[in-house]
Design an enzyme around this catalytic site. Structure first.
Site, mmCIF file in Angstrom:
data_model
loop_
_atom_site.group_PDB
_atom_site.id
_atom_site.type_symbol
_atom_site.label_atom_id
_atom_site.label_comp_id
_atom_site.label_asym_id
_atom_site.label_seq_id
_atom_site.Cartn_x
_atom_site.Cartn_y
_atom_site.Cartn_z
ATOM 1 C CB CYS A 36 -0.983 -0.027 1.167
ATOM 2 S SG CYS A 36 -0.243 -0.106 2.814
ATOM 3 C CD1 TRP A 37 1.085 6.778 2.346
ATOM 4 C CD2 TRP A 37 2.155 6.660 0.408
ATOM 5 N NE1 TRP A 37 1.942 7.864 2.278
ATOM 6 C CE2 TRP A 37 2.609 7.814 1.088
ATOM 7 C CE3 TRP A 37 2.707 6.363 -0.847
ATOM 8 C CZ2 TRP A 37 3.582 8.672 0.570
ATOM 9 C CZ3 TRP A 37 3.677 7.224 -1.374
ATOM 10 C CH2 TRP A 37 4.093 8.365 -0.667
#
Length: 355
Positions: free
Chosen positions: A93-94
């Site tokens: 993810c981020w």
């Protein structure tokens, strides 16, 4: 679950990155080759973020659980299909937080073998920033120069097909270098350009000779790094030459024929040409606009070549010291044969010097 960093991820054979961020985040930039399996859509991500800011972490987590729960079978099926294809999924993810951890946990519960990227896309981006430098360059470039439409991209494609290494900057940028360059292709931002550039350079690192096109500093939305511009300047320079008529025909076939039936094509051409109209005297400006209004793209291309691109090209060529090989490009296959002779000659010369 097994957690790995970006360095370890690149050593895993047959890996596929699974990006669980929202579609908007994915479109903005992602690891090349990644598959987007979003845990939230853009609207849902915004709702969770707003809830976090207003009500705090626990209510945001609860909302996230409510949004994700109905999607779990679909998410798992997407990852299962990757696994069953023989690939090894790496979830990110981020920042390597709750989103990737949740998907990795669900995957393990479903009996799927996955790995999670610690630090997420943020760590990958830092990896690119730290490693995109002169240490991954080839020994020398053979730099193809030529006026717009001469066929540099086609020649690079032919050379690649014959097994010669190339650096394709236009593919890195998603742009083909002229006012028509963004038509029919996604135009990448600086982050995506740098990611694509790193992965291309990593494949040709240390090779004796690599073909590339003499692109301007800016390609579409992206700017080339200084170390690459310096390497290009020190390359072996080849000037490709042919007539205006042949160049205009190649541009028309590449940029117009595949897309002119699309509903917005005329408008996109107008948008592409408008920023440079101020560079022309009123008479030429009016003529360009008339060609667009009449959809007379052949004469539009010829006028742009003669009045805009060709005068600018000579100025660009003066930025290089040379010496230059001059090669005719009336026939693409003959040109590729000529370039093959040039690279073989330089390889022989290099062997003699080393001997």
């Amino acid at each position: 679950m097994k957690e790995i960093d970006i360095r370890q991820a690149f050593t895993i054979e047959d890996h596929v990155f699974i990006d669980v961020r929202s579609p908007g985040e994915f479109d903005e930039s992602h690891i090349p080759g990644a598959i987007n399996v979003p845990i939230f859509n853009d609207e849902e991500r915004a709702k969770v973020g707003t809830t976090y800011k207003i009500k705090g972490q626990d209510p945001a987590k609860w909302l996230g659980m409510e949004l994700v729960s109905p999607k779990i079978p679909h998410l798992m099926q997407c990852i299962r299909e990757v696994s069953e294809s023989g690939k090894k999924p790496i979830i990110y993810c981020w920042r390597g937080g709750m989103r990737s951890k949740s998907v990795a946990t669900f995957s393990e519960m479903a009996g799927l073998q996955v790995q999670r990227l610690t630090g997420g896309f943020k760590q990958y981006r830092q990896w690119i920033v730290d490693n995109l430098n002169e240490t991954i360059l080839p020994n020398r470039f053979i730099v193809l120069h030529g006026m717009t439409g001469v066929g540099k991209t086609m020649i690079l494609d032919r050379l690649k097909g014959k097994g010669f290494p190339i650096l394709d900057l236009e593919a890195c940028a998603g742009h083909r270098g002229s006012v028509f360059g963004g038509i029919g292709a996604p135009v990448y931002n600086q982050k995506t350009f740098e990611s694509n550039l790193y992965h291309q350079l990593e494949k040709i690192k240390g090779l004796p000779l690599v073909f590339m096109e003499a692109e301007s500093r800016r390609i579409g939305k992206a700017v080339q790094p200084e170390f690459l511009l310096e390497a290009k300047a020190k390359g072996i320079h080849v000037v490709l030459e042919t007539s205006v008529e042949i160049r205009a025909k190649r541009i028309y076939e590449e940029y117009v024929i595949p897309y002119k039936s699309e509903a917005q094509f005329q408008e996109r051409v107008k948008e592409a040409v408008t920023p440079i109209l101020k560079r022309f005297i009123p008479a030429i400006k009016d003529e360009l606009i008339q060609h667009i209004d009449k959809e007379d793209y052949k004469n539009l291309i010829v006028l742009l070549l003669e009045q805009y691109y060709d005068p600018r090209y000579q100025h660009k060529l003066e930025e290089y010291d040379g010496p230059f090989y001059h090669v005719r490009v009336d026939d693409i296959e003959d040109t590729v044969k000529h370039l093959t002779k040039i690279i073989l000659q330089h390889q022989r010369d290099s062997t003699l010097v080393q001997g």
